[in-house]
Motif scaffolding. Structure first.
Motif, short mmCIF file in Angstrom:
data_model
loop_
_atom_site.label_atom_id
_atom_site.label_comp_id
_atom_site.label_asym_id
_atom_site.label_seq_id
_atom_site.Cartn_x
_atom_site.Cartn_y
_atom_site.Cartn_z
N GLY A 92 -16.15 26.27 18.17
CA GLY A 92 -15.36 25.08 18.66
C GLY A 92 -15.76 23.94 17.81
N ALA A 93 -17.10 23.70 17.64
CA ALA A 93 -17.61 22.74 16.78
C ALA A 93 -17.01 22.58 15.25
CB ALA A 93 -19.13 23.01 16.70
N LEU A 94 -17.00 23.93 14.68
CA LEU A 94 -16.26 24.11 13.32
C LEU A 94 -14.64 23.64 13.37
CD1 LEU A 94 -16.42 25.21 10.64
CD2 LEU A 94 -15.64 27.33 11.41
N SER A 95 -13.99 23.71 14.41
CA SER A 95 -12.59 23.47 14.54
C SER A 95 -12.57 22.07 14.71
CB SER A 95 -11.95 24.12 15.97
OG SER A 95 -12.01 25.38 15.44
N ALA A 96 -13.49 21.44 15.49
CA ALA A 96 -13.63 19.94 15.64
C ALA A 96 -13.81 19.28 14.13
CB ALA A 96 -14.59 19.62 16.56
N GLU B 35 -25.51 16.92 23.85
CA GLU B 35 -24.24 16.89 24.31
C GLU B 35 -24.05 18.08 25.15
OE1 GLU B 35 -21.03 14.72 25.63
OE2 GLU B 35 -22.15 13.95 23.95
N GLN B 36 -23.56 18.10 26.35
CA GLN B 36 -23.55 19.00 27.26
C GLN B 36 -22.20 19.89 26.91
OE1 GLN B 36 -25.83 20.25 29.63
NE2 GLN B 36 -24.64 22.05 29.62
N GLY B 37 -22.19 21.12 26.91
CA GLY B 37 -21.18 22.23 26.60
C GLY B 37 -21.19 23.10 27.90
N ASP B 38 -20.14 24.29 27.48
CA ASP B 38 -19.90 25.11 28.85
C ASP B 38 -20.28 26.68 28.20
OD1 ASP B 38 -17.59 25.32 27.47
OD2 ASP B 38 -16.46 24.64 29.25
N LEU B 39 -20.30 26.65 27.01
CA LEU B 39 -20.66 27.93 26.37
C LEU B 39 -19.34 28.67 25.76
CD1 LEU B 39 -22.94 29.96 28.91
CD2 LEU B 39 -23.73 28.81 26.68
N THR B 40 -18.41 27.69 25.71
CA THR B 40 -16.98 28.26 25.34
C THR B 40 -16.55 27.40 24.30
OG1 THR B 40 -15.57 26.76 26.42
CG2 THR B 40 -16.18 28.68 27.74
N ALA C 13 -27.77 16.97 16.23
CA ALA C 13 -27.35 17.06 17.60
C ALA C 13 -27.31 18.58 18.03
CB ALA C 13 -25.87 16.59 17.91
N HIS C 14 -27.48 18.74 19.26
CA HIS C 14 -27.67 19.78 20.10
C HIS C 14 -26.42 19.86 21.18
CE1 HIS C 14 -28.71 23.60 22.05
NE2 HIS C 14 -29.13 23.17 23.19
N ILE C 15 -25.60 21.01 21.07
CA ILE C 15 -24.64 21.07 22.29
C ILE C 15 -25.24 22.18 23.14
CG2 ILE C 15 -22.47 21.81 22.75
CD1 ILE C 15 -21.25 21.27 20.01
N ALA C 16 -25.52 21.64 24.21
CA ALA C 16 -26.42 22.45 25.33
C ALA C 16 -25.55 23.36 26.14
CB ALA C 16 -27.19 21.47 26.23
N GLY C 17 -26.37 24.59 26.66
CA GLY C 17 -25.41 25.22 27.66
C GLY C 17 -25.97 25.21 29.05
N GLN C 18 -25.80 26.25 29.67
CA GLN C 18 -25.93 26.03 31.19
C GLN C 18 -27.00 26.99 31.61
OE1 GLN C 18 -22.05 27.41 32.03
NE2 GLN C 18 -21.29 25.19 32.25
N GLY D 271 -17.20 23.55 23.18
CA GLY D 271 -18.03 23.31 21.72
C GLY D 271 -17.04 22.21 21.22
N TYR D 272 -15.75 22.29 21.05
CA TYR D 272 -14.80 21.49 20.67
C TYR D 272 -14.75 20.18 20.92
CZ TYR D 272 -10.48 19.35 19.23
OH TYR D 272 -9.40 18.54 18.68
N ARG D 273 -14.80 20.02 22.43
CA ARG D 273 -15.00 18.95 22.91
C ARG D 273 -15.98 18.08 23.00
NH1 ARG D 273 -10.46 17.83 26.41
NH2 ARG D 273 -9.23 19.86 26.96
N ALA D 274 -17.27 18.76 22.96
CA ALA D 274 -18.49 18.30 22.72
C ALA D 274 -18.65 17.53 21.50
CB ALA D 274 -19.60 19.02 23.06
N THR D 275 -18.36 18.38 20.23
CA THR D 275 -18.15 18.04 18.98
C THR D 275 -17.21 16.57 18.55
OG1 THR D 275 -18.72 20.26 18.22
CG2 THR D 275 -18.18 18.61 16.41
#
Length: 334
Positions: free
Chosen positions: A250-254, A214-219, A182-187, A223-227
């Motif tokens: 954020g992905a690591l925390s999730a 999955e869309q993220g917002d660079l924060t 998966a890729h968490i994308a930016g803006q 990243g947590y929510r996207a993961t």
């Protein structure tokens, strides 16, 4: 005791005042022995140029406005280091402004910079409204660093090769044996380039059907929510390539909250190689975007544009590389 003057420096060095001025401006064509004599005199006397008087005589403020899209992002630290060193060597000082604060206050800080008569302007990162640079670029030499927009006829762009960096990250995960990635994308344009490169690379390896975006917002929070959303999918991805290091944290925390072990259960790759990725308890595999070199080249581009404001705009891409650490490994059972 009165402060030393340029006349005192000239007398101590045994040269003219005009030659002292040339040395202090960093001008070429000054003999090495004369330059050493002037600099030694400056040091011995503790001379400090009068910035206001010099600005009036040169019709320059010898300042550069630097607009960051968000000062909280650690990616900017090394870029600013490379930028500041080169500008300082050229006798210029940076004035920093935070685009995040700009949005909260509803102010256009590029307008503030032009009111201060800065000699040049550097926009760092993807601005919330890239259009604010259009008016400023008509009034002052402007360079974009670490982003790919806006594209304007008189604005140079200096950035890392985002498509190459995303390909390195994706191919690293594929090479480890991951298939559901998966890729968490930016803006902005940078986020689009990294997302598109991820999808192209997956498709080139016959994995288009198992690629997820999955869309993220660079924060970190984004990243947590996207993961969390990604990990609820069936089948869930065994690896995630995040658009930047903050998103990756954020992905690591999730992953940890979900009971997954990194990298045994989930491999993670970030982007930017910030100090966060180098913290021992995170130790993230990430793409080094050569941010210090981007900063140095951006300063060079601005100096060139100040000297020759009418030349055409150019795009200068710096080569990134992958920094493999402890957050990636072969998929469990692979």
């Amino acid at each position: 005791m009165s402060a030393p003057t340029i006349r005192d420096v000239a007398a101590r060095a045994g040269v003219s005042k005009s030659l002292v001025s040339l040395v202090l401006r960093g001008a070429d064509g000054v003999r090495a022995d004369k330059r050493r004599a002037v600099l030694a005199a400056v040091e011995e006397l503790g001379y400090r140029p009068n910035a206001a008087a010099r600005s009036l005589s040169e019709r320059r403020t010898r300042t550069v406005g630097v607009l960051l899209n968000d000062m909280r992002n650690p990616w900017f630290v090394e870029l600013l280091d490379g930028l500041n060193r080169r500008l300082y060597d050229a006798g210029l000082r940076m004035l920093l402004a935070d685009g995040h604060l700009n949005r909260r206050l509803g102010e256009d800080l590029t307008h503030t910079f032009t009111e201060l008569h800065v000699d040049g302007l550097i926009a760092v990162g993807t601005l919330h409204d890239p259009g604010v640079l259009r008016t400023a670029a008509d009034r002052v030499p402007t360079v974009v660093a670490g982003a790919r927009e806006p594209v304007l006829p008189s604005v140079d762009i200096v950035a890392n090769d985002d498509e190459l960096g995303a390909r390195l990250a994706t191919e690293h995960l594929i090479g480890l044996g991951h298939r559901h990635i998966a890729h968490i994308a930016g803006q902005g344009a940078v986020g689009e380039l990294r997302r598109r490169s991820f999808e192209t690379t997956m498709r080139a390896h016959g994995l288009a059907g198992s690629a997820t975006v999955e869309q993220g917002d660079l924060t970190e929070e984004g990243g947590y929510r996207a993961t969390v959303r990604l990990l609820s999918r069936v089948p869930r991805p065994t690896a995630v390539f995040a658009v930047n290091d903050m998103t990756c944290v954020g992905a690591l925390s999730a992953a940890e909250e979900t009971g997954l072990t990194v990298p045994r259960d989930l491999s993670l790759v970030g982007y930017d190689n910030t100090y966060l990725s180098r913290l021992r308890h995170l130790w993230l595999t990430t793409v080094d975007n050569a941010s210090e070199e981007v900063g140095r080249r951006a300063a060079e581009r601005l100096l060139g544009r100040i000297a020759e404001p009418g030349r055409g705009a150019e795009v200068d891409l710096v080569t990134p590389f992958l920094e493999v650490r402890g957050s990636t490994g072969a998929p469990w059972g692979g």
